[in-house]
Enzyme design. Structure first.
Site, PDB file in Angstrom:
ATOM      1  N   ASP A 188      -5.988   5.181  -1.141  1.00 39.12           N
ATOM      2  CA  ASP A 188      -5.320   4.503  -0.016  1.00 39.12           C
ATOM      3  C   ASP A 188      -4.346   5.433   0.694  1.00 39.12           C
ATOM      4  O   ASP A 188      -3.414   4.963   1.380  1.00 39.12           O
ATOM      5  CB  ASP A 188      -4.549   3.265  -0.528  1.00 39.12           C
ATOM      6  N   HIS A 202       0.832  -1.204   0.000  1.00 41.68           N
ATOM      7  CA  HIS A 202       0.000   0.000   0.000  1.00 41.68           C
ATOM      8  C   HIS A 202       0.871   1.260   0.000  1.00 41.68           C
ATOM      9  O   HIS A 202       0.895   2.036   0.953  1.00 41.68           O
ATOM     10  CB  HIS A 202      -0.956  -0.007   1.198  1.00 41.68           C
ATOM     11  N   ASN A 203       1.571   1.446  -1.095  1.00 39.59           N
ATOM     12  CA  ASN A 203       2.378   2.659  -1.260  1.00 39.59           C
ATOM     13  C   ASN A 203       1.874   3.404  -2.498  1.00 39.59           C
ATOM     14  O   ASN A 203       0.842   3.023  -3.065  1.00 39.59           O
ATOM     15  CB  ASN A 203       3.864   2.287  -1.382  1.00 39.59           C
ATOM     16  N   SER A 218       2.900   3.436  -5.444  1.00 37.54           N
ATOM     17  CA  SER A 218       2.883   2.661  -6.693  1.00 37.54           C
ATOM     18  C   SER A 218       1.527   1.956  -6.846  1.00 37.54           C
ATOM     19  O   SER A 218       0.997   1.834  -7.949  1.00 37.54           O
ATOM     20  CB  SER A 218       3.998   1.614  -6.695  1.00 37.54           C
TER      21      SER A 218
HETATM   22  P1  AMP Z   1      -7.205  -1.654  -0.840  1.00 34.79           P
HETATM   23  O1  AMP Z   1      -6.679  -1.667   0.569  1.00 34.79           O
HETATM   24  O2  AMP Z   1      -8.062  -0.479  -1.128  1.00 34.79           O
HETATM   25  O3  AMP Z   1      -6.115  -1.827  -1.835  1.00 34.79           O
HETATM   26  O4  AMP Z   1      -8.209  -2.893  -0.938  1.00 34.79           O
HETATM   27  C1  AMP Z   1      -7.938  -4.088  -1.606  1.00 34.79           C
HETATM   28  C2  AMP Z   1      -7.841  -5.245  -0.652  1.00 34.79           C
HETATM   29  O5  AMP Z   1      -7.570  -6.430  -1.360  1.00 34.79           O
HETATM   30  C3  AMP Z   1      -6.710  -5.043   0.292  1.00 34.79           C
HETATM   31  O6  AMP Z   1      -7.126  -5.371   1.583  1.00 34.79           O
HETATM   32  C4  AMP Z   1      -5.639  -5.959  -0.155  1.00 34.79           C
HETATM   33  O7  AMP Z   1      -4.944  -6.416   0.921  1.00 34.79           O
HETATM   34  C5  AMP Z   1      -6.403  -7.039  -0.853  1.00 34.79           C
HETATM   35  N1  AMP Z   1      -5.640  -7.580  -1.983  1.00 34.79           N
HETATM   36  C6  AMP Z   1      -5.352  -6.944  -3.133  1.00 34.79           C
HETATM   37  N2  AMP Z   1      -4.648  -7.764  -3.933  1.00 34.79           N
HETATM   38  C7  AMP Z   1      -4.488  -8.933  -3.297  1.00 34.79           C
HETATM   39  C8  AMP Z   1      -3.853 -10.149  -3.632  1.00 34.79           C
HETATM   40  N3  AMP Z   1      -3.246 -10.340  -4.787  1.00 34.79           N
HETATM   41  N4  AMP Z   1      -3.905 -11.161  -2.726  1.00 34.79           N
HETATM   42  C9  AMP Z   1      -4.534 -10.982  -1.557  1.00 34.79           C
HETATM   43  N5  AMP Z   1      -5.137  -9.849  -1.190  1.00 34.79           N
HETATM   44  C10 AMP Z   1      -5.124  -8.816  -2.053  1.00 34.79           C
HETATM   45 ZN    ZN Z   2      -6.101  -0.057  -2.833  1.00 37.04          ZN
END
Ligand code: AMP
Ligand code: ZN
Length: 804
Positions: free
Chosen positions: A574, A533-534, A536
């Site tokens: 985020d 969550h940076n 990028s």
């Molecule tokens: P966000 O925090 O807005 O990016 O919400 C997306 C959620 O999906 C986050 O809690 C991430 O941890 C999760 N997530 C995104 N990609 C993956 C992945 N490839 N495998 C597991 N969890 C993911």
């Molecule tokens: Zn996100």
């Protein structure tokens, strides 16, 4: 002969005569007459079995004489417990204490106490209606006096004086087996009426002419009547015109023949509405073998409290011969006024009030949409055949739950990866709360480091960076190359390029320098220390958003303001993410969780902080020149989209999108080939549908990494896993609950976790998004990537990549 008086124990004013189990008894040495030994006698009352206690008798005689002695002896012989009172006061006091079953009052002496006044006083005591009171009168010279004054005073009968002991004994036996036992049975009716009153089913009792005699509170509540209104004046059972004409005749003839009727019937509510009910009508046979009452038990068709199986209800209009059973049921006094048999007292008022307020709720005029839906289904049920009505019953059951869009998430998932992902992403950590304080990595809003504030214009982006962005409009664009080329500032550069491509500055009427400052401060508030969550990730989501916005269907649906909102939402969605999940923050009792009440904690923070850092300083306020209403609309759309990225609402957003957009579009296409242009346009541009499209768009952009080309997908999977591992490490270190135990760096199978994530969250969502936006390349990547993870898993590899 009257020496039995010596077996009477006299206390101050009341004289106690021994009954068999009397504590007050004194054995005076007399041989007791053959008293019945068992004080408990079984009494059958319809299907009820009662046990009769030792009978309590009160003799009110100013002084002993042959008559009082005769009754005392008879009581002892019959095994009744007997008190004797000398004065009206003592009689009342004794009655209040013992509630006798039988009172014999001496009415023979004009100069003694006033027997009729005493009887009235006793009747004034509550619950005395179940006591039998007998006046012992002088033998009249001529039978010319009427018993009416006695009846009016409250006596049940008179006993013409006769001190013959057998006469006294026989009188007691007749009273016992007649009126006293009838009263004991009537007392048990209180229990039966209480059961009726508390039944959840609407129960109505009418006489043979269908005049209502009783309705219970559930009936009042469902039908909207007050009991008083229906019992007031020979009111007939309200009928609805909606019933088939011959139905009522059928029912009536069935009941008159002593047969039970069961089926579906329209009843008329007070407000005139007809309500379809499952009804069971049972005739009750009484005097002369005639039907004297009809009991109907009604249940609205959509009542999901029903206990019987549907197949039992489907037997509409079934008839059962209940004549024999009814014989037990009938009681001549069965229609006795409820008020006199139930001990409702002051409760009655409050229960009336409760029911009338229930009735008000039922007739509420301000209806929530779900209430309208339920009403429409109810109305449709009325004209539907039974199987459809029953299917709709089940639909109504589901509609009444609050979590309409979330699948029932239990712990029954067999796969621990899915369990942990669901637990970690879709719950707020409730029931796992611990009081530990989580110290936020950055409590301060970040400022732009001075060495990065060098003025920059889109036109003078360094060539190596510009080059990496050349194919930014392609799905296969490599965000990680941009990340390194920009030294972890991809959001600034990609933001400038994409916002420029979409004309965001023109729309916002803001100088490019303001946009640049805004992107810079925004990026500075992403944590570069987070592996996933940076900035990028923000740039990646912005890229996916821009890509989706170029899809034909999306363009048809959204307005320019929606596009701008989507781009801004993606960039900010985020910001200041601490690299920990909502569950973690809630468990740790973090400041943010406290601030946002454990509800959508991070998403609320991202949206709020985005507007704070934007509007705090004019230099980076991209909204500064917007017209107020337009700003409000844009702000609302951005907030809605950022909040839509919260995973607890994942299924809600996906299902709403499918139900409101994909299904209607598919139906149109099915009916009219490619679909009539106007109808398609109407679906796409309805404001509530545009909102669903925007939510789905940002959600898909946010978790599109499994649909990226393999290498990018694998890199993202590595990053998110590392962030989860770091969270697990910290949870263990701080003694916090471990939210996702499978994400333990020592044991985790990354392929398995990705397979679960794709299976549970990604496949259905991208199927729906692809059906809408047409994204074959993404689906192809998804397929490849899934196969890749499966391949690793089949080789029992837990790592991101196969060994070199
Ligand atoms: P966000 O925090 O807005 O990016 O919400 C997306 C959620 O999906 C986050 O809690 C991430 O941890 C999760 N997530 C995104 N990609 C993956 C992945 N490839 N495998 C597991 N969890 C993911
Ligand atoms: Zn996100």
């Amino acid at each position: 002969m009257m020496g039995c008086a010596s077996s009477i124990h006299i206390s101050d004013r009341v004289v106690y005569h021994s009954g068999k189990e009397s504590e007050d008894s004194q054995n005076c040495g007399h041989t007791r007459p053959s008293a019945r030994q068992s004080p408990l006698t079984e009494v059958q009352f319809g299907p009820m079995k009662l046990y009769e206690d030792q009978l309590q008798v009160l003799l009110v005689f100013a002084k002993d004489d042959a008559q009082s002695g005769g009754f005392s002896w008879a009581c002892e012989r019959a095994g009744f417990r007997c008190n004797v009172a000398r004065t009206p006061e003592a009689a009342l006091e004794s009655f209040q204490e013992k509630s006798h079953d039988l009172i014999l009052i001496d009415h023979r002496h004009a100069r003694g106490f006033d027997a009729e006044a005493l009887c009235r006083s006793i009747r004034a005591v509550s619950c005395s209606h179940n006591t039998v009171i007998v006046a012992v009168v002088k033998r009249p010279d001529r039978e010319e006096a009427t018993v009416m004054p006695l009846i009016s005073a409250g006596f049940n009968r008179r006993y013409v004086e006769n001190s013959n002991m057998m006469a006294c004994y026989n009188e007691l036996l007749q009273l016992h087996h007649g009126e006293i036992r009838a009263q004991i049975k009537l007392r048990a009716c209180n229990a039966v009426f209480t059961a009726l009153e508390q039944s959840q089913e609407a129960i109505e009792i009418s006489n043979e002419d269908q005049i209502i005699q009783y309705v219970n509170p559930a009936y009042e509540c469902i039908m909207g009547y007050q009991r008083g209104e229906l019992l007031k004046e020979n009111t007939e059972v309200p009928k609805s015109e909606k019933n088939k004409p011959d139905l009522l005749d059928n029912i009536s003839s069935c009941i008159h023949r002593g047969k039970e009727w069961q089926g579906v019937y329209y009843a008329k509510k007070k407000n005139g509405d007809s309500v379809q009910q499952n009804v069971k009508m049972t005739p009750v046979v009484g005097q002369g073998g005639k039907v004297r009452h009809c009991v109907s038990v009604n249940r609205p068709l959509n009542d999901h409290n029903k206990t019987e199986k549907p197949c039992e209800r489907v037997q509409a209009e079934s008839q059962t011969d209940i004549q024999q059973f009814s014989k037990h049921k009938d009681r001549r006094k069965g229609s006795l006024d409820v008020r006199s048999t139930t001990s409702r007292g002051s409760d009655a008022g409050s229960s009336q009030r409760r029911h009338s307020s229930m009735a008000r709720i039922h007739s509420m005029t301000i209806e929530a949409p779900i209430t309208k839906v339920i009403n429409i289904i109810n109305a449709a049920q009325e004209s539907s055949p039974m199987p459809v009505a029953e299917a709709l019953d089940r639909v109504l059951e589901i509609l009444r739950t609050t979590e309409l869009y979330s699948p029932q998430l239990g712990t029954n998932e067999e796969d621990p990866h899915t369990n942990d992902l669901v637990g970690g992403l879709m719950t707020d950590g409730l029931r796992r709360l611990s009081g530990n304080e989580y110290i936020f990595a950055s409590k301060q809003v970040h400022h732009i480091p001075s060495h990065l504030t060098t003025p920059l214009s889109l036109n003078d982006i360094p060539p190596c960076i510009a080059q990496t962005m050349e194919n930014e409009d392609s799905w296969d664009f490599d965000i990680f190359s941009l990340e390194s080329a920009t030294m972890k500032r991809p959001l600034l550069f990609l933001g400038l390029k994409i916002f420029s491509r979409f004309g965001v500055c023109e729309f916002l009427n803001c100088p490019e320098a303001t946009l640049r400052s805004w992107l810079q401060i925004l990026e500075a508030n992403y944590h570069s220390s987070n592996s996933y969550h940076n900035s990028s990730h923000a740039a990646d989501v912005l890229h996916a958003t821009a890509y989706f916005l170029c899809k034909e269907r999306v363009k048809q649906s959204l307005d320019p303001i929606d596009e701008v909102a989507a781009l801004i939402a993606a960039a900010v969605h985020d910001v200041d993410h601490p690299g920990r999940t909502n569950s973690f923050l809630c468990n740790a009792g973090s400041d943010l969780a406290i601030l946002y009440n454990d509800t959508a904690v991070l998403e609320s923070h991202h949206a709020a902080l985005a507007f704070q850092i934007t509007t705090r300083d004019d230099k980076c306020n991209i909204f500064k020149n917007m017209e107020r209403n337009e700003y409000r609309t844009l702000r609302q759309a951005v907030i809605d989209m950022v909040l839509a990225t919260e995973m607890t609402k994942h299924f809600e957003h996906v299902n709403k999108f499918v139900n409101s957009i994909n299904k209607p579009l598919a139906a149109l296409e099915e009916n009219e080939g490619s679909g009539d242009e106007d109808s398609v346009k109407n679906i796409l541009t309805a404001p509530e549908n545009r909102m669903l499209v925007k939510r789905m768009l940002i959600k898909c952009a946010d978790i599109s990494n499994p649909c990226r080309p393999l290498e990018l997908c694998v890199e993202w999977a590595g990053r998110i896993s590392e962030e989860y591992f770091a969270q697990t490490d910290e949870e263990k270190q701080q003694g916090l609950p471990v939210v996702m135990p499978v994400f333990d760096r020592h044991t985790c199978s990354i392929p398995k976790s990705q397979i679960s994530f794709i299976d549970y969250f990604i496949t259905d969502m991208f199927d729906a998004w692809d059906a809408f936006a047409d994204l074959p390349n993404l689906m192809q990547h998804l397929d490849n990537n899934f196969k890749y993870w499966k391949g690793l898993d089949e080789q029992k590899l837990r790592s991101l990549r196969p060994p070199e």
